[in-house]
Design a protein around this motif. Structure first.
Motif, mmCIF file in Angstrom:
data_model
loop_
_atom_site.group_PDB
_atom_site.id
_atom_site.type_symbol
_atom_site.label_atom_id
_atom_site.label_comp_id
_atom_site.label_asym_id
_atom_site.label_seq_id
_atom_site.Cartn_x
_atom_site.Cartn_y
_atom_site.Cartn_z
ATOM 1 N N PHE A 129 0.830 -1.208 0.000
ATOM 2 C CA PHE A 129 0.000 0.000 0.000
ATOM 3 C C PHE A 129 0.858 1.248 0.000
ATOM 4 O O PHE A 129 2.044 1.233 0.362
ATOM 5 C CB PHE A 129 -0.925 0.026 1.224
ATOM 6 C CG PHE A 129 -0.223 0.293 2.530
ATOM 7 C CD1 PHE A 129 -0.062 1.602 3.000
ATOM 8 C CD2 PHE A 129 0.273 -0.743 3.304
ATOM 9 C CE1 PHE A 129 0.585 1.857 4.207
ATOM 10 C CE2 PHE A 129 0.911 -0.502 4.509
ATOM 11 C CZ PHE A 129 1.074 0.812 4.959
ATOM 12 N N GLN A 130 0.235 2.340 -0.418
ATOM 13 C CA GLN A 130 0.849 3.663 -0.351
ATOM 14 C C GLN A 130 -0.192 4.673 0.102
ATOM 15 O O GLN A 130 -1.377 4.557 -0.240
ATOM 16 C CB GLN A 130 1.399 4.092 -1.714
ATOM 17 C CG GLN A 130 2.588 3.304 -2.212
ATOM 18 C CD GLN A 130 3.085 3.790 -3.571
ATOM 19 O OE1 GLN A 130 2.485 4.684 -4.177
ATOM 20 N NE2 GLN A 130 4.180 3.210 -4.039
ATOM 21 N N VAL A 131 0.258 5.658 0.870
ATOM 22 C CA VAL A 131 -0.568 6.807 1.221
ATOM 23 C C VAL A 131 0.087 8.021 0.574
ATOM 24 O O VAL A 131 1.252 8.335 0.844
ATOM 25 C CB VAL A 131 -0.660 7.007 2.745
ATOM 26 C CG1 VAL A 131 -1.568 8.203 3.053
ATOM 27 C CG2 VAL A 131 -1.192 5.743 3.418
ATOM 28 N N THR A 132 -0.650 8.690 -0.296
ATOM 29 C CA THR A 132 -0.086 9.813 -1.049
ATOM 30 C C THR A 132 -0.957 11.053 -0.896
ATOM 31 O O THR A 132 -2.165 10.961 -0.603
ATOM 32 C CB THR A 132 0.032 9.472 -2.546
ATOM 33 O OG1 THR A 132 -1.261 9.109 -3.043
ATOM 34 C CG2 THR A 132 0.984 8.313 -2.768
ATOM 35 N N THR A 133 -0.340 12.206 -1.119
ATOM 36 C CA THR A 133 -1.073 13.465 -1.149
ATOM 37 C C THR A 133 -1.545 13.731 -2.560
ATOM 38 O O THR A 133 -1.226 12.987 -3.503
ATOM 39 C CB THR A 133 -0.172 14.625 -0.677
ATOM 40 O OG1 THR A 133 0.910 14.763 -1.608
ATOM 41 C CG2 THR A 133 0.380 14.352 0.719
#
Length: 839
Positions: free
Chosen positions: A285-289
């Motif tokens: 997973f990734q959390v991005t702006t």
């Protein structure tokens, strides 16, 4: 303990206390102990009623006493604690405060909870929380449409479940449609009044029929629905925060995208699309702006969305059901239920379904801490006889240790998941059919799915009840949810022999390719083994209902109950037809087929399909108590076997083609025990069934051997045959109670001989760790339960040895009497895809 109807323990192993923890567990009660009109309550070890728990009857005995209950509500659990609780008839002083904390308004339900009021709209899946936050609805971003389609509510219902001191849980059910799309959804919500926590379950279904040209069921079907994302939208009273791995993540616009399982084999061929390609974008997973900055990344995310200072939300099994997303802005969040707009589009096949669970809570701890462990005490369960042939003595069987290797061995079920990355929304919960790799043992990856053959849901739940090991329940629960959604064909628009059925496991010794869990792919090789079909659809030889029923009774899962009832209706159509004239003519044409009912004579095949059908009717009778199902079961028995059968003509020595007679005889044992629990017994039917069983058991005592002693006549001689031989032990153990002394001794001797041989072979074989053999052992290593179950009745009434006469004319007369040209055309359109265009 035995003075109570049912008992369970609940333990909190954490060093901190849990307040208002949600509890839900099903328990059986002894026959005649609690009548339908009697109030029920849960008591602690001191006999004090627990006011925050309620008992909801879910099934009844034939005398209308309560057979199964669901205990539901909340509990406060101290740190490092274990409580033992009992369910039974309530005292006369309970149920004194019944004022429901809700108001039915013109447009919504208003419900009082500890923090204020919640509102549930009748018009759409909209919930208003006490802090002003709202669940504003469910929408589908379809690949073929420019704008997301908002779901609308077409049905709304609710009911209150009350405990000793008043209402405990409010249940709300909504049926949803998506205008301009065939998609349908069901939203079932449970509001725990003591805490204000809301557990919401959403099922999305594509009810269209597949084309399955040439009996192939590949991805890319013309009636598939393609989604960028199905999501629910939440309006926040403040800036939402993501909690992942102990980190608090916040930004003006933020996106969490779980793109794959994050495990080493995340790019497994298990995840091919309709083009037979794997296109997962990255590992984990990734959390991005919004400008692409990566705030956090990892392998598996189990996020909690902090909607406001007073409201949090979690989605059950987030990473396991990838692709999954949570997107936030300054005052809202979108939580994906199926697919992710950040990744490739998602194909929902015709008749396919997916169910997701959301939990809203004012307590972050209740969403992040491990849930308490519930253990049902097995001794009271065995005393009720509510679960056929359940006996604690099964743990003393020599094979019990082999079965536990399904959790602890090098090739345990959790390791099997990792082998082919059995994760993702379509695959999670499924069992890897590793035994199908037998012809290609050196292949590095072999994708094959098991589709609940021989009912491992049931076997795993039995193991959980026997041992109390929560890992068995975890496996069974995951599998039941998968089977109810993916393996059952959720359509009424295909031909009756397919609609509502259970798809077979992946075809033997070939990979799934783009058929996923639907058996036959156009990419599979042909003529792999003798009589290789290479195409087709759901069939009565693969119908397993007991596990889904038991899962519903233990958990209250509506998805399992609905799938169970769908399977029962389907298999009845398979054997009895659809009621149309064309269906009757088709049945007459198929009458001489080895695995079909002979509509002319009324005779059923003596095989596992008929055994499955009989079990399904007995299962439905156990849940609904409709006498019609018991009458149907009686007809099946009396038109399959007889005490006067010429057994030699059955060719039971032909092991390859007649081994499954034992499946039917096991169902016959179940039928006999069902009659013994009746308030008023059909004496003739009972005597007929017992005499038929003894007729075949006597033959078994004289002739039966291990199947592998006839290895030269088997196409694939392996230890699956030995595991199937366990069925013989159960029949022999059961029949002893009804046999005269000489025959009973002969049955016991044969049972002991086969038992020693079977144990020796399986203990020495590495095949005992493969999925199919493990599942067969879990379901069938229970001769102790079969030996303890009989309650022979003194029925001396003479009976004929032949079944009641069946004639074709009444059947045809009934069909003609209900003839409808519109109905005939409708069924023809279901059977022939080319005619559907005329609908």
């Amino acid at each position: 303990m035995q003075s109570y109807g049912a008992a369970f323990t609940i333990s909190n192993s954490q060093p901190t206390a849990i307040t208002a923890c949600a509890v839900s567990i099903g328990l059986p009660l002894p026959r005649s102990r609690v009548l339908a009109q009697d109030p029920l309550a849960v008591y602690d070890a001191d006999g004090v009623p627990v006011s925050t728990l309620a008992c909801q009857p879910t099934a009844f005995w034939p005398d209308n006493s309560v057979k199964w209950i669901r205990v539901i509500g909340t509990l406060d659990l101290p740190a490092d604690s274990e409580l033992t609780l009992f369910a039974d008839k309530a005292s006369v002083n309970t149920n004194c405060k019944q004022n429901a904390p809700l108001v039915e308004k013109s447009d919504c339900l208003t419900v009082s909870v500890p923090d204020g009021e919640m509102h549930f709209s009748y018009e759409q899946p909209l919930v208003s929380f006490p802090d002003g936050s709202q669940w504003t609805g469910v929408s589908a971003a379809l690949a073929e449409k420019d704008q997301p389609v908002q779901a609308t509510c077409c049905h709304f219902s609710h009911r209150m479940i009350s405990g000793p001191d008043g209402p405990v849980v409010l249940q709300i059910t909504q049926s949803l449609t998506f205008p301009g799309s065939p998609l349908r959804a069901q939203c079932t919500q449970e509001l725990f009044l003591d805490s204000g926590d809301l557990h919401s379950q959403v099922s999305i279904t594509n009810p269209e029929a597949a084309r399955h040209e040439d009996g192939k069921w590949d991805l890319g079907d013309p009636n598939s629905q393609y989604l960028h994302e199905l999501n629910c939208r939440i309006s926040a009273s403040q800036h939402p925060v993501l909690l992942i791995d102990g980190k608090e993540l916040q930004s003006d616009a933020m996106s969490l995208h779980q793109a794959s399982s994050g495990h080493p084999n995340w790019q497994s061929r298990n995840h091919v699309t309709k083009d037979n390609q794997v296109n997962l974008p990255f590992r984990g997973f990734q959390v991005t702006t919004s400008d692409g900055e990566v705030l956090h990344h990892g392998d598996q995310a189990s996020p909690v969305l902090q909607v406001s200072g007073r409201l949090c939300m979690a989605i059950r099994h987030f990473w396991q059901n990838f692709p999954a997303s949570i997107n936030t802005t300054q005052n809202s969040a979108e939580v994906s239920l199926l697919g992710s707009a950040a990744g490739p589009e998602t194909e929902l096949q015709p008749g396919e379904q997916k169910t997701r669970t959301l939990i809203f809570s004012s307590s972050t701890a209740r969403l992040t801490n491990p849930p308490p462990v519930i253990t049902v005490l097995p001794e009271p369960v065995a005393l009720t006889q509510a679960i056929p042939f359940f006996a604690t003595e099964a743990c003393q069987n020599a094979l019990h240790g082999l079965i536990q290797a399904g959790l602890t061995g090098d090739n345990n079920f959790f390791e099997k998941r990792l082998a082919i990355d059995e994760f993702g929304w379509r695959h999670f919960g499924e069992l890897y059919a590793d035994h199908e790799k037998a012809l290609t043992p050196d292949k590095s990856e072999f994708i094959s799915h098991y589709n609940n053959q021989y009912d491992p849901i049931y076997g795993m739940l039995l193991q959980w009840l026997l041992t109390g090991n929560p890992q068995w329940f975890e496996l069974a629960d995951d599998l039941a949810r998968h089977v109810a959604d993916i393996d059952v064909y959720h359509t009424e628009q295909d031909k009756p022999e397919y609609s509502g059925g259970m798809f077979w496991h992946t075809d033997h010794y070939v990979e799934a390719f783009t058929a996923t869990h639907r058996t036959y792919s156009k990419r599979q090789p042909s003529d792999v083994y003798e009589d290789h079909a290479g195409g087709g659809g759901p069939g009565g030889q693969h119908c397993y209902t007991s596990g889904l029923l038991l899962h519903f009774l233990l958990t209250g899962s509506d998805a399992s109950r609905d799938a169970f009832l769908r399977l029962c209706s389907w298999i009845e159509h398979v054997y009895e037809g659809d009621g149309t004239l064309f269906g009757a003519l088709l049945a007459m044409r198929k009458s001489k087929s080895a695995d079909s009912k002979d509509i002319i004579s009324g005779q059923y095949p003596f095989d596992r399909g008929t055994g499955n059908y009989l079990q399904a009717m007995l299962d439905r009778y156990a849940l609904l108590n409709h006498k019609r199902d018991l009458q149907r079961a009686t007809f099946i028995v009396q038109h399959t076997v007889s005490p006067a059968d010429c057994i030699a003509s059955r060719n039971l020595d032909d092991k390859e083609n007649t081994w499954f007679y034992t499946v039917f005889l096991q169902a016959l044992c179940r039928y006999i025990t069902t009659l013994e629990q009746e308030s008023k017994v059909d004496k003739r039917a009972y005597r007929y069934a017992v005499d038929s069983l003894l007729h075949y058991a006597g033959w078994m005592a004289e002739h039966e051997t291990l199947t592998l002693e006839h290895a030269q006549s088997l196409e694939f001689p392996n230890e699956t045959w030995t595991a199937q031989d366990l069925r013989k032990l159960n029949i022999l153990a059961f029949a002893q109670a009804y046999a005269p002394a000489v025959l009973s001794e002969s049955l016991a001797n044969k049972c002991e001989t086969l038992l020693q041989q079977i144990n020796h072979r399986l203990q020495a074989s590495p095949e005992a760790a493969t999925t199919r053999v493990l599942c067969l052992m879990m379901q069938n290593y229970n001769d102790a339960g079969y030996a303890l179950a009989p309650r022979p009745l003194e029925v001396k009434q003479a009976t004929g040895s032949k079944a009641p006469a069946f004639t074709l004319m009444p059947y045809l007369f009934t069909t003609l009497r209900s003839f409808s040209l519109k109905g005939e055309v409708a069924q023809l359109q279901k059977r022939f895809a080319a005619l559907r265009k005329l609908a």
